[in-house]
Motif scaffolding. Structure first.
Motif, PDB file in Angstrom:
ATOM      1  N   ASP A 160       0.362   3.502   8.543  1.00  0.00           N
ATOM      2  CA  ASP A 160       0.845   2.899   7.299  1.00  0.00           C
ATOM      3  C   ASP A 160       1.293   1.458   7.523  1.00  0.00           C
ATOM      4  OD1 ASP A 160       0.487   5.174   5.692  1.00  0.00           O
ATOM      5  OD2 ASP A 160       2.397   6.008   6.345  1.00  0.00           O
TER       6      ASP A 160
ATOM      7  N   SER B 284       0.821  -1.217   0.000  1.00  0.00           N
ATOM      8  CA  SER B 284       0.000   0.000   0.000  1.00  0.00           C
ATOM      9  C   SER B 284       0.850   1.260   0.000  1.00  0.00           C
ATOM     10  CB  SER B 284      -0.940  -0.001   1.208  1.00  0.00           C
ATOM     11  OG  SER B 284      -1.852  -1.067   1.131  1.00  0.00           O
ATOM     12  N   ILE B 285       1.824   1.320   0.891  1.00  0.00           N
ATOM     13  CA  ILE B 285       2.664   2.512   0.969  1.00  0.00           C
ATOM     14  C   ILE B 285       3.534   2.636  -0.276  1.00  0.00           C
ATOM     15  CG2 ILE B 285       4.515   1.389   2.269  1.00  0.00           C
ATOM     16  CD1 ILE B 285       3.311   5.002   2.729  1.00  0.00           C
TER      17      ILE B 285
ATOM     18  N   LYS C  94       9.204   8.501   4.339  1.00  0.00           N
ATOM     19  CA  LYS C  94       8.151   9.257   3.660  1.00  0.00           C
ATOM     20  C   LYS C  94       8.543  10.720   3.488  1.00  0.00           C
ATOM     21  CE  LYS C  94       3.967   8.609   5.122  1.00  0.00           C
ATOM     22  NZ  LYS C  94       2.881   8.507   6.126  1.00  0.00           N
TER      23      LYS C  94
ATOM     24  N   GLU D 259      -0.951  12.572   8.152  1.00  0.00           N
ATOM     25  CA  GLU D 259      -1.050  12.187   6.749  1.00  0.00           C
ATOM     26  C   GLU D 259      -1.532  13.331   5.870  1.00  0.00           C
ATOM     27  OE1 GLU D 259      -0.295   9.948   4.773  1.00  0.00           O
ATOM     28  OE2 GLU D 259       0.033   8.087   5.839  1.00  0.00           O
TER      29      GLU D 259
ATOM     30  N   ARG E  89       1.357   4.197  -2.944  1.00  0.00           N
ATOM     31  CA  ARG E  89       1.085   5.613  -2.664  1.00  0.00           C
ATOM     32  C   ARG E  89       2.300   6.490  -2.912  1.00  0.00           C
ATOM     33  NH1 ARG E  89       0.258   7.636   2.673  1.00  0.00           N
ATOM     34  NH2 ARG E  89      -0.146   5.513   3.344  1.00  0.00           N
TER      35      ARG E  89
ATOM     36  N   ALA F 153       2.826   7.130  10.211  1.00  0.00           N
ATOM     37  CA  ALA F 153       3.616   5.962   9.820  1.00  0.00           C
ATOM     38  C   ALA F 153       3.141   4.706  10.555  1.00  0.00           C
ATOM     39  CB  ALA F 153       5.094   6.214  10.102  1.00  0.00           C
TER      40      ALA F 153
ATOM     41  N   GLU G   1      -1.691  -0.818   8.046  1.00  0.00           N
ATOM     42  CA  GLU G   1      -2.448  -1.115   6.832  1.00  0.00           C
ATOM     43  C   GLU G   1      -1.740  -2.142   5.945  1.00  0.00           C
ATOM     44  OE1 GLU G   1      -3.218   2.702   5.080  1.00  0.00           O
ATOM     45  OE2 GLU G   1      -5.062   2.972   6.247  1.00  0.00           O
ATOM     46  N   ASP G   2      -0.397  -2.178   6.007  1.00  0.00           N
ATOM     47  CA  ASP G   2       0.337  -3.123   5.162  1.00  0.00           C
ATOM     48  C   ASP G   2       0.621  -4.446   5.861  1.00  0.00           C
ATOM     49  OD1 ASP G   2       1.064  -2.555   2.406  1.00  0.00           O
ATOM     50  OD2 ASP G   2       1.916  -0.703   3.160  1.00  0.00           O
TER      51      ASP G   2
END
Length: 510
Positions: free
Chosen positions: A266, A28-29, A287, A325, A32, A263, A269-270
């Motif tokens: 993030d 995902s990251i 990032k 974010e 993005r 973070a 989510e992954d």
């Protein structure tokens, strides 16, 4: 020289206890950021952090007499767990001095691994000083959390695994820094084996001891450090790590609390795992690097260094994530105080998700509304929204970066204070305080300020962090203002900011 560490790292015999952690692709990251991002999962160690590597490697070097006497360490938590777990494996008695602000999950874990816990001080440096005192009193062997060659070599095995797991091109590796043991060991190995890889150290903005040392050309002691990322809350970079890092890193990146919280989201989510603030620090730096340098199509690796955090801290982390974010904007908008003004305002916002809407009547002519809205990340959507509202005739103040607005105003319900009697010469002064959060801390704070001046506003919210945030307004005679500031300057362990001129206060509370 750093290359002397290569043999130490290769000789580290830690894998009967520590594990080789995976290097996971963060889908995902990566999508993005338009870069290939990988996470080195040190949160999957038996003690949920990389610290077991250095602690165990150091214990393996002890002679029988030292093992019999026992060992001691100072730690904010992860080194403590790594040492206690390793000592239990080897049958060695371990005493751990921990700051009183250490998350309870870490304290209980150390005790669960058989370590004797001594709570002392509010930050690591205070705990370390007490540990040195106990070394003398009890004739124990001190096991440093980072400033030791064998500890550094143990941590350096992370880099050895990483390069073996990913023999293809790597553009940059991002490593969290507290005392510097992990960064020193990893940077020494990476720059010797594959010098073309860039290595960046990442620190919290409020505990950037390496950044300060690099600028000064020598180690410096920070006057104070923030303790949200308690695993890296260190006032001074280690002597040996600094010697190594001066020659091996390509730069230092700092990240703020909101960026660290983003973070953490993030990583969740992954991986569906929850990193502690220090554990997500390097991804926050990665990032920021991508955003500032505009890189695309590169292979970037962050070290997910630990997952030891209190569950109740997640509430605070979640709150700050959207701002970190850049997915939420907080605005103060002035509306005419007349029927239909709210409906018109909501129509002018368009089809946006409103996250917050606070209002209390203040005057017959104008209404000040505190509103939070979701926006697209990157900042351009936020700017376009503000511009559009201004073009429609609204007075708009962007409070997204206003710490008092984020931490206090959005949770307060009430309104403006009554006008003070000018004949009494009273002024209302507003202050924001931060101090280490622990049992009894709030009562102690109240005992310091109570009875001197009338308190006209008080807001405290336990958000599961390692420090407390309090907003206090006091009604003070003009003749006593100088004495008030002298009193506040002499309060022990309490940081404060004068927020009387803060526009969020002036609009909604003054």
């Amino acid at each position: 020289m750093p290359h002397t560490y290569i043999k130490r790292i290769l000789d580290a015999r830690i894998y009967d206890l520590a594990v080789e952690t995976p290097l996971d692709f963060a889908k995902s990251i990566s999508t993005r950021l338009d870069n290939r991002v990988l996470l080195k999962r040190e949160d999957l160690q038996p003690v949920f952090s990389f610290k077991i590597r250095g602690a165990y490697n150091r214990l393996l070097q002890l002679n029988d007499e030292q093992k019999a006497r026992g060992v001691i360490a100072a730690s904010a938590g992860n080194h403590a767990q790594g040492l206690a777990y390793s000592a239990q494996h080897l049958g060695i008695d371990a005493t751990i001095v921990m700051p009183r602000t250490t998350p309870a999950i870490k304290v209980e874990a150390v005790r669960g691994y058989g370590g004797h816990v001594v709570l002392h001080g509010d930050v690591f440096d205070e705990a370390a000083a007490h540990a040195q005192q106990l070394v003398t009193e009890r004739n124990l062997t001190y096991i440093p959390p980072y400033d030791d060659a064998d500890v550094i070599a143990g941590q350096g095995t992370v880099a050895m695994e990483l390069l073996r797991q990913h023999p293809a091109n790597i553009d940059a590796v991002f490593i969290p820094v507290g005392g510097g043991g992990l960064a020193a060991g990893m940077a020494a190995y990476i720059k010797f084996v594959r010098p073309g890889i860039k290595v960046y150290a990442v620190e919290p903005e409020d505990a950037a001891c390496l950044h300060a040392a690099m600028q000064a050309g020598e180690r410096v002691i920070l006057p104070e450090v923030g303790i949200f990322a308690d695993g890296v809350a260190v006032k001074q970079i280690g002597e040996e790590p600094f010697r190594i890092l001066q020659d091996t890193i390509d730069g230092v990146i700092t990240a703020n609390t909101d960026e660290i919280c983003a973070a953490i989201k993030d990583i969740f989510e992954d991986t569906r795992s929850i990193a502690e603030p220090a554990g997500a620090l390097s991804l926050a730096g990665l990032k920021k690097y991508v955003a500032e340098h505009g890189v695309h199509g590169q292979t970037l690796i962050a070290i997910d260094s630990g997952a030891n955090t209190n569950f109740d801290r997640l509430r605070y982390i979640s709150e700050r994530t959207e701002i970190g974010e850049q997915r939420e904007v907080i605005l103060a908008v002035t509306l005419p105080e007349k029927p239909g003004a709210y409906r018109t305002f909501c129509e002018d916002l368009g089809r946006r998700n409103i996250t917050e809407f606070n209002y209390r009547y203040a005057s017959d002519s104008a209404a000040h509304v505190f509103v939070g809205m979701q926006v697209a990340p990157g900042g351009s959507d936020r700017r376009e929204l503000v511009t559009r509202l201004v073009d429609k005739g609204y007075q708009v103040l962007d409070l997204t970066e206003n710490e008092m607005a984020k931490g206090h105003i959005r949770h307060l319900v009430g309104g403006h204070a009554p006008v003070l009697d000018s004949q009494l010469g009273l002024e209302e002064r507003l202050f924001r305080f931060e101090f280490p959060e622990r049992p009894g801390a709030l009562v102690k704070f109240l005992n310091h300020i109570a009875g001197r001046w009338n308190i006209s506003l008080f807001h405290y919210r336990n958000h599961g962090s390692a420090f407390a945030r309090i907003l206090v307004a006091m009604q003070v005679p003009s003749s006593e203002l100088e004495g008030l500031y002298t009193f506040l300057d002499n309060l022990p362990t309490y940081r404060y900011w004068d927020e009387t001129d803060n526009p969020a206060y002036q609009l909604f509370l003054a």
